[in-house]
Design a protein around this motif. Structure first.
Motif, PDB file in Angstrom:
ATOM      1  N   SER A 406       0.846  -1.188   0.000  1.00  0.00           N
ATOM      2  CA  SER A 406       0.000   0.000   0.000  1.00  0.00           C
ATOM      3  C   SER A 406       0.882   1.238   0.000  1.00  0.00           C
ATOM      4  CB  SER A 406      -0.923   0.023   1.223  1.00  0.00           C
ATOM      5  OG  SER A 406      -1.596   1.268   1.319  1.00  0.00           O
ATOM      6  N   GLU A 407       0.468   2.250  -0.746  1.00  0.00           N
ATOM      7  CA  GLU A 407       1.140   3.542  -0.737  1.00  0.00           C
ATOM      8  C   GLU A 407       0.300   4.601  -0.034  1.00  0.00           C
ATOM      9  OE1 GLU A 407       2.845   4.880  -4.415  1.00  0.00           O
ATOM     10  OE2 GLU A 407       3.109   2.835  -5.154  1.00  0.00           O
ATOM     11  N   ARG A 408      -0.732   4.185   0.688  1.00  0.00           N
ATOM     12  CA  ARG A 408      -1.617   5.122   1.365  1.00  0.00           C
ATOM     13  C   ARG A 408      -1.361   5.097   2.864  1.00  0.00           C
ATOM     14  NH1 ARG A 408      -2.155   8.276  -2.010  1.00  0.00           N
ATOM     15  NH2 ARG A 408      -3.801   8.386  -3.569  1.00  0.00           N
ATOM     16  N   TYR A 409      -0.943   6.255   3.383  1.00  0.00           N
ATOM     17  CA  TYR A 409      -0.800   6.373   4.832  1.00  0.00           C
ATOM     18  C   TYR A 409      -2.154   6.131   5.510  1.00  0.00           C
ATOM     19  CZ  TYR A 409      -0.715   8.488   9.415  1.00  0.00           C
ATOM     20  OH  TYR A 409      -0.864   8.696  10.752  1.00  0.00           O
ATOM     21  N   GLY A 410      -2.130   5.428   6.614  1.00  0.00           N
ATOM     22  CA  GLY A 410      -3.355   5.086   7.333  1.00  0.00           C
ATOM     23  C   GLY A 410      -3.674   3.611   7.282  1.00  0.00           C
ATOM     24  N   THR A 411      -3.063   2.888   6.339  1.00  0.00           N
ATOM     25  CA  THR A 411      -3.244   1.442   6.266  1.00  0.00           C
ATOM     26  C   THR A 411      -2.100   0.756   7.017  1.00  0.00           C
ATOM     27  OG1 THR A 411      -2.053   1.389   4.149  1.00  0.00           O
ATOM     28  CG2 THR A 411      -4.447   1.557   4.062  1.00  0.00           C
ATOM     29  N   TRP A 413      -0.238  -1.726   6.401  1.00  0.00           N
ATOM     30  CA  TRP A 413       0.881  -2.216   5.598  1.00  0.00           C
ATOM     31  C   TRP A 413       1.488  -1.104   4.731  1.00  0.00           C
ATOM     32  CZ3 TRP A 413      -4.015  -4.359   5.820  1.00  0.00           C
ATOM     33  CH2 TRP A 413      -4.942  -3.828   4.921  1.00  0.00           C
ATOM     34  N   TYR A 414       1.284   0.128   5.109  1.00  0.00           N
ATOM     35  CA  TYR A 414       1.750   1.304   4.374  1.00  0.00           C
ATOM     36  C   TYR A 414       3.266   1.286   4.172  1.00  0.00           C
ATOM     37  CZ  TYR A 414       3.099   6.292   4.051  1.00  0.00           C
ATOM     38  OH  TYR A 414       3.651   7.498   3.714  1.00  0.00           O
ATOM     39  N   GLY A 415       3.691   1.441   2.915  1.00  0.00           N
ATOM     40  CA  GLY A 415       5.106   1.574   2.592  1.00  0.00           C
ATOM     41  C   GLY A 415       5.894   0.291   2.562  1.00  0.00           C
ATOM     42  N   GLN A 416       5.264  -0.864   2.812  1.00  0.00           N
ATOM     43  CA  GLN A 416       5.994  -2.128   2.818  1.00  0.00           C
ATOM     44  C   GLN A 416       6.111  -2.679   1.401  1.00  0.00           C
ATOM     45  OE1 GLN A 416       4.541  -5.067   5.532  1.00  0.00           O
ATOM     46  NE2 GLN A 416       4.274  -3.625   7.221  1.00  0.00           N
ATOM     47  N   LEU A 417       7.283  -3.185   1.069  1.00  0.00           N
ATOM     48  CA  LEU A 417       7.459  -3.848  -0.223  1.00  0.00           C
ATOM     49  C   LEU A 417       6.629  -5.128  -0.260  1.00  0.00           C
ATOM     50  CD1 LEU A 417      11.297  -3.472  -0.883  1.00  0.00           C
ATOM     51  CD2 LEU A 417       9.422  -2.245  -1.994  1.00  0.00           C
ATOM     52  N   ALA A 418       5.969  -5.348  -1.379  1.00  0.00           N
ATOM     53  CA  ALA A 418       5.119  -6.529  -1.531  1.00  0.00           C
ATOM     54  C   ALA A 418       5.969  -7.775  -1.723  1.00  0.00           C
ATOM     55  CB  ALA A 418       4.181  -6.334  -2.718  1.00  0.00           C
ATOM     56  N   ASP A 419       5.367  -8.929  -1.404  1.00  0.00           N
ATOM     57  CA  ASP A 419       6.088 -10.187  -1.578  1.00  0.00           C
ATOM     58  C   ASP A 419       6.389 -10.456  -3.045  1.00  0.00           C
ATOM     59  OD1 ASP A 419       5.963 -10.605   1.144  1.00  0.00           O
ATOM     60  OD2 ASP A 419       4.075 -11.702   1.040  1.00  0.00           O
ATOM     61  N   GLY A 420       5.587  -9.887  -3.952  1.00  0.00           N
ATOM     62  CA  GLY A 420       5.823 -10.085  -5.375  1.00  0.00           C
ATOM     63  C   GLY A 420       6.906  -9.203  -5.951  1.00  0.00           C
ATOM     64  N   CYS A 421       7.544  -8.395  -5.118  1.00  0.00           N
ATOM     65  CA  CYS A 421       8.627  -7.533  -5.575  1.00  0.00           C
ATOM     66  C   CYS A 421       9.825  -8.407  -5.980  1.00  0.00           C
ATOM     67  CB  CYS A 421       9.030  -6.576  -4.459  1.00  0.00           C
ATOM     68  SG  CYS A 421       9.607  -4.994  -5.011  1.00  0.00           S
ATOM     69  N   ALA A 422      10.574  -7.960  -6.957  1.00  0.00           N
ATOM     70  CA  ALA A 422      11.722  -8.732  -7.439  1.00  0.00           C
ATOM     71  C   ALA A 422      12.729  -8.952  -6.313  1.00  0.00           C
ATOM     72  CB  ALA A 422      12.388  -8.003  -8.602  1.00  0.00           C
ATOM     73  N   ALA A 423      13.317 -10.149  -6.287  1.00  0.00           N
ATOM     74  CA  ALA A 423      14.272 -10.489  -5.235  1.00  0.00           C
ATOM     75  C   ALA A 423      15.473  -9.559  -5.253  1.00  0.00           C
ATOM     76  CB  ALA A 423      14.724 -11.939  -5.393  1.00  0.00           C
ATOM     77  N   GLU A 424      15.860  -9.084  -6.439  1.00  0.00           N
ATOM     78  CA  GLU A 424      16.996  -8.162  -6.520  1.00  0.00           C
ATOM     79  C   GLU A 424      16.738  -6.879  -5.738  1.00  0.00           C
ATOM     80  OE1 GLU A 424      17.008 -10.303 -10.579  1.00  0.00           O
ATOM     81  OE2 GLU A 424      15.564  -9.663  -9.050  1.00  0.00           O
ATOM     82  N   LEU A 425      15.480  -6.483  -5.640  1.00  0.00           N
ATOM     83  CA  LEU A 425      15.150  -5.284  -4.888  1.00  0.00           C
ATOM     84  C   LEU A 425      14.869  -5.603  -3.420  1.00  0.00           C
ATOM     85  CD1 LEU A 425      14.722  -2.254  -4.978  1.00  0.00           C
ATOM     86  CD2 LEU A 425      12.325  -2.654  -5.534  1.00  0.00           C
ATOM     87  N   ARG A 426      14.134  -6.670  -3.160  1.00  0.00           N
ATOM     88  CA  ARG A 426      13.807  -7.018  -1.773  1.00  0.00           C
ATOM     89  C   ARG A 426      15.054  -7.311  -0.954  1.00  0.00           C
ATOM     90  NH1 ARG A 426      11.161 -11.499  -0.457  1.00  0.00           N
ATOM     91  NH2 ARG A 426      10.403 -10.571   1.465  1.00  0.00           N
ATOM     92  N   ARG A 427      16.135  -7.735  -1.609  1.00  0.00           N
ATOM     93  CA  ARG A 427      17.395  -8.026  -0.922  1.00  0.00           C
ATOM     94  C   ARG A 427      18.503  -7.090  -1.419  1.00  0.00           C
ATOM     95  NH1 ARG A 427      17.142 -13.364   1.323  1.00  0.00           N
ATOM     96  NH2 ARG A 427      15.132 -14.345   0.863  1.00  0.00           N
ATOM     97  N   GLY A 428      18.124  -5.882  -1.808  1.00  0.00           N
ATOM     98  CA  GLY A 428      19.056  -5.000  -2.485  1.00  0.00           C
ATOM     99  C   GLY A 428      19.876  -4.088  -1.605  1.00  0.00           C
ATOM    100  N   ALA A 429      19.718  -4.148  -0.281  1.00  0.00           N
ATOM    101  CA  ALA A 429      20.526  -3.313   0.602  1.00  0.00           C
ATOM    102  C   ALA A 429      21.937  -3.880   0.715  1.00  0.00           C
ATOM    103  CB  ALA A 429      19.877  -3.211   1.981  1.00  0.00           C
ATOM    104  N   ASP A 430      22.830  -3.117   1.325  1.00  0.00           N
ATOM    105  CA  ASP A 430      24.226  -3.546   1.388  1.00  0.00           C
ATOM    106  C   ASP A 430      24.429  -4.773   2.271  1.00  0.00           C
ATOM    107  OD1 ASP A 430      23.738  -2.335   3.794  1.00  0.00           O
ATOM    108  OD2 ASP A 430      25.288  -0.806   3.624  1.00  0.00           O
ATOM    109  N   ASP A 431      23.461  -5.103   3.135  1.00  0.00           N
ATOM    110  CA  ASP A 431      23.576  -6.280   3.997  1.00  0.00           C
ATOM    111  C   ASP A 431      22.578  -7.362   3.633  1.00  0.00           C
ATOM    112  OD1 ASP A 431      21.332  -4.938   4.752  1.00  0.00           O
ATOM    113  OD2 ASP A 431      21.888  -4.670   6.858  1.00  0.00           O
ATOM    114  N   GLY A 432      21.937  -7.262   2.477  1.00  0.00           N
ATOM    115  CA  GLY A 432      20.988  -8.269   2.034  1.00  0.00           C
ATOM    116  C   GLY A 432      19.571  -8.056   2.503  1.00  0.00           C
ATOM    117  N   ALA A 433      19.330  -7.014   3.300  1.00  0.00           N
ATOM    118  CA  ALA A 433      17.969  -6.686   3.712  1.00  0.00           C
ATOM    119  C   ALA A 433      17.296  -5.862   2.612  1.00  0.00           C
ATOM    120  CB  ALA A 433      17.976  -5.926   5.034  1.00  0.00           C
ATOM    121  N   GLU A 434      16.030  -5.476   2.851  1.00  0.00           N
ATOM    122  CA  GLU A 434      15.349  -4.661   1.861  1.00  0.00           C
ATOM    123  C   GLU A 434      15.700  -3.197   2.056  1.00  0.00           C
ATOM    124  OE1 GLU A 434      10.972  -3.421   3.185  1.00  0.00           O
ATOM    125  OE2 GLU A 434      11.195  -5.604   3.116  1.00  0.00           O
ATOM    126  N   PRO A 435      15.888  -2.443   0.992  1.00  0.00           N
ATOM    127  CA  PRO A 435      16.133  -1.011   1.154  1.00  0.00           C
ATOM    128  C   PRO A 435      14.855  -0.290   1.557  1.00  0.00           C
ATOM    129  CG  PRO A 435      15.964  -1.564  -1.173  1.00  0.00           C
ATOM    130  CD  PRO A 435      15.890  -2.862  -0.419  1.00  0.00           C
TER     131      PRO A 435
END
Length: 470
Positions: A406-411, A413-435
Motif C-alpha cells: 500500500s502507498e496510502r498512509y493510514g493502512t 501495511w503502508y510503505g511495505q514492499l510486496a512479496d511479489g517484488c523482485a528479489a533483486e530489490l527485496r534483498r538489495g541493501a548492502d547487507d541483504g535486507a530490503e532497502p
C-alpha cells in the motif's frame, strides 16, 4: 508451552468482525483491544450494549440503546439521534503498523537530559494546553522559577502525558541559545490537530527564530518527538539551528479522507522559509518538504532523513523541491528511507539503502553518491554504486521496480514492499535486507532463518510453508 499450536492470539493479526462477535469479552474492555466511553463517563459502555456489524455504506442501524461496531472499518454507529451521545464519544484502541515508526505508543530510546526543566501537559497535570506550558517555560527562562535564583537555563521539555487530541494554534518563538523539546510521554500517542484559526495568516505549527544576530552555535534548536500532527504542516523561519523530528507523523496531505485518501495532496508537511535550519528526520512519516530561500547569498540547507517515509502522496508529485518545481536549495542525506515522489534538490551528499519511486534530479552531479538504492530511469543523480535498475540492465528495469502492498498512509501495511517484488530489490541493501524505511526489520534474513528451521524440523512426508499475516 512449546507444544502448543500457534493461534490468532499469538500473532499481531487483525481483529475481524467474526472474531470479535465470537469472543467479544476477550477483546472489549479496559486494557484490552478497545473500549468505548460516551458523554465523558469514566465507566465504559457494557459489552451487552455492543453489537458487531458490517457498517459498509452505513446501512446497518442498531436498536435503541445499542452501539454497532465494525472493527475492520473502524466505524461506530448509534441507533438513533435520540440515543446518540450528547457530549461526545471516547475510544481507546490500538492501531496496527509494521514497524516502530511515526507517532505511536511504542518504546522510544531517549538520551537523559538532567539539566532540562520538564513542563507536563494533560489531565491532572500542571498545564492543560501546550501553549500554556510553552509560556511558562518562556517566563521561567527569563525571570527564574519560584524558589530558584537566577535563570533556569535555555533547555525546556514540554511533555504531553495523555493520548488525546490537542486543538490549538502553536507558535514557538525562540531566542538565541534556546533548546526546546515538545514530546509525548512514554506509552502515549498525542494528536495535534491544526485547524483554521485565522483568516489572514497561515495556520501551520510555526517555529521562528526571532533574532538574526547570533553566532551559529547559539542558534536555537527544537525537537518534536512522538507526535502525530494533522490538519496543517510545520513552518520554520529565521536563523534556526537544528530542527529534529523523531518518531513522529506529519500526516501526508495534512489529513485523511475515507479510504485513506489525502485531503490536501498538494500541500507540504514542512516549509523551510528563509531559514538556516538543519532539518533532521528520524523514524518518522511525513509529506512534502518545501524549501524557500536565497540561492545566491545563502548556503544550501542540510536535510537528513533516517529510517523514514517521505510521502508526496504520489510518485508524480514533488517530495522535495522549491516552489514551482524548482530545485530546493538543500543538500540531502538519506539513510534507509522510502521516498514516494520526485526529488528536485541542489545535491544529494549520500543516499544509501533507500528507494525513490519518482525521479531524482540534482543540480550538482559532482557531489555525493548513491549506493544500494533504487532510483527510476531518467533521473539525474551523482555517481551510483550497485543501484537498481542499473544492475539488471534497461531490458529488466520494469521487473525490479518497487511494488508496495500500500502507498496510502493510514493502512497497516503502508510503505511495505510486496512479496511479489523482485528479489533483486527485496534483498538489495548492502547487507541483504530490503532497502527503504523497513530495512531494520531484516525481513529477508528472518524469512531465510525460518525456512531453514522448518526444513530441519518438518516431519517426513509433510510439507510446511510460511503464511504472512500482514
Amino acid at each position: 508451552g512449546g507444544t502448543l499450536l500457534a493461534t490468532v492470539d499469538n500473532v499481531p493479526a487483525f481483529l475481524t468482525r467474526r472474531l470479535l462477535h465470537e469472543r467479544l469479552l476477550d477483546y472489549y474492555g479496559p486494557g484490552k483491544s478497545f473500549v468505548i466511553r460516551r458523554d465523558g463517563e469514566d465507566r465504559p459502555m457494557p459489552p451487552s450494549d455492543i453489537v458487531v456489524a458490517d457498517l459498509s455504506d452505513w446501512r446497518y442501524r442498531p436498536r435503541r440503546g445499542h452501539v454497532a461496531v465494525d472493527p475492520e472499518l473502524g466505524r461506530i454507529a448509534f441507533g438513533s439521534a435520540a440515543s446518540a451521545p450528547r457530549q461526545g464519544v471516547w475510544v481507546d484502541y490500538h492501531h496496527a503498523f509494521g514497524a516502530d515508526m511515526g507517532g505511536g505508543e511504542y518504546e522510544r530510546v531517549r538520551e537523559p537530559r538532567p539539566d532540562a526543566v520538564c513542563y507536563r501537559v494533560g489531565p491532572e497535570q500542571p498545564y492543560r494546553r501546550i501553549m500554556d506550558a510553552y509560556r511558562a517555560w518562556q517566563q521561567d527562562r527569563h525571570t527564574g522559577r519560584p524558589g530558584h535564583t537566577g535563570h533556569t537555563g535555555p533547555e525546556g521539555i514540554i511533555e504531553i502525558t495523555h493520548s488525546g487530541a490537542y486543538q490549538e494554534q502553536l507558535d514557538f518563538d525562540l531566542d538565541p541559545g534556546d533548546r526546546l523539546e515538545l514530546r509525548a510521554a512514554e506509552g502515549t500517542r498525542p494528536v495535534i490537530r491544526l485547524l483554521d484559526w485565522y483568516s489572514n495568516r497561515p495556520d501551520a505549527l510555526n517555529i521562528r527564530a526571532v533574532s538574526g544576530n547570533c553566532a551559529p552555535h547559539e542558534r536555537p534548536r527544537i525537537v518534536l518527538d512522538g507526535l502525530l500532527v494533522a490538519g496543517r504542516g510545520i513552518n520554520v523561519t529565521g536563523p534556526m539551528g537544528a530542527v529534529v523530528v523523531r518518531h513522529s507523523t506529519l500526516v501526508p496531505g495534512w489529513s485523511l479522507e475515507p479510504a485513506c485518501a489525502p485531503h490536501s495532496p498538494e500541500e507540504p508537511s514542512i516549509v523551510l522559509e528563509r531559514t538556516t535550519a538543519c532539518l533532521r528526520i528520524e523514524h518518522s512519516i511525513l509529506g512534502t518538504i518545501e524549501v524557500i530561500g536565497d540561492e545566491v547569498s545563502e548556503d544550501p540547507l542540510d536535510i537528513h532523513l533516517h529510517d523514514s517515509v517521505l510521502d508526496a502522496t504520489g510518485s508524480d508529485r514533488e517530495a522535495v523541491s522549491a516552489p514551482d518545481c524548482r530545485h530546493a536549495h538543500a543538500v540531502l542525506h538519506l539513510h534507509r528511507t522510502t521516498v514516494i515522489g520526485e526529488v528536485h534538490a541542489h545535491a544529494v551528499r549520500i543516499a544509501e539503502n533507500s528507494i525513490f519511486t519518482g525521479r531524482l534530479h540534482v543540480a550538482r552531479r559532482g557531489i555525493g553518491c548513491l549506493r544500494y538504492s533504487y532510483v527510476p530511469a531518467g533521473s539525474r543523480t551523482p555517481r551510483r554504486y550497485r543501484c537498481q535498475p542499473d544492475l539488471v540492465g534497461p531490458g529488466q528495469a520494469a521487473r525490479v521496480r518497487p511494488l508496495f502492498v500500500s502507498e496510502r498512509y493510514g493502512t497497516p501495511w503502508y510503505g511495505q514492499l510486496a512479496d511479489g517484488c523482485a528479489a533483486e530489490l527485496r534483498r538489495g541493501a548492502d547487507d541483504g535486507a530490503e532497502p527503504g524505511a523497513y530495512h531494520d526489520l531484516y525481513r529477508p534474513q528472518r524469512e531465510d532463518g525460518l525456512r531453514a528451521r522448518l526444513a530441519e524440523y518438518t516431519p517426513a512426508g509433510t510439507d510446511a510453508g510460511i503464511f504472512f499475516v500482514t
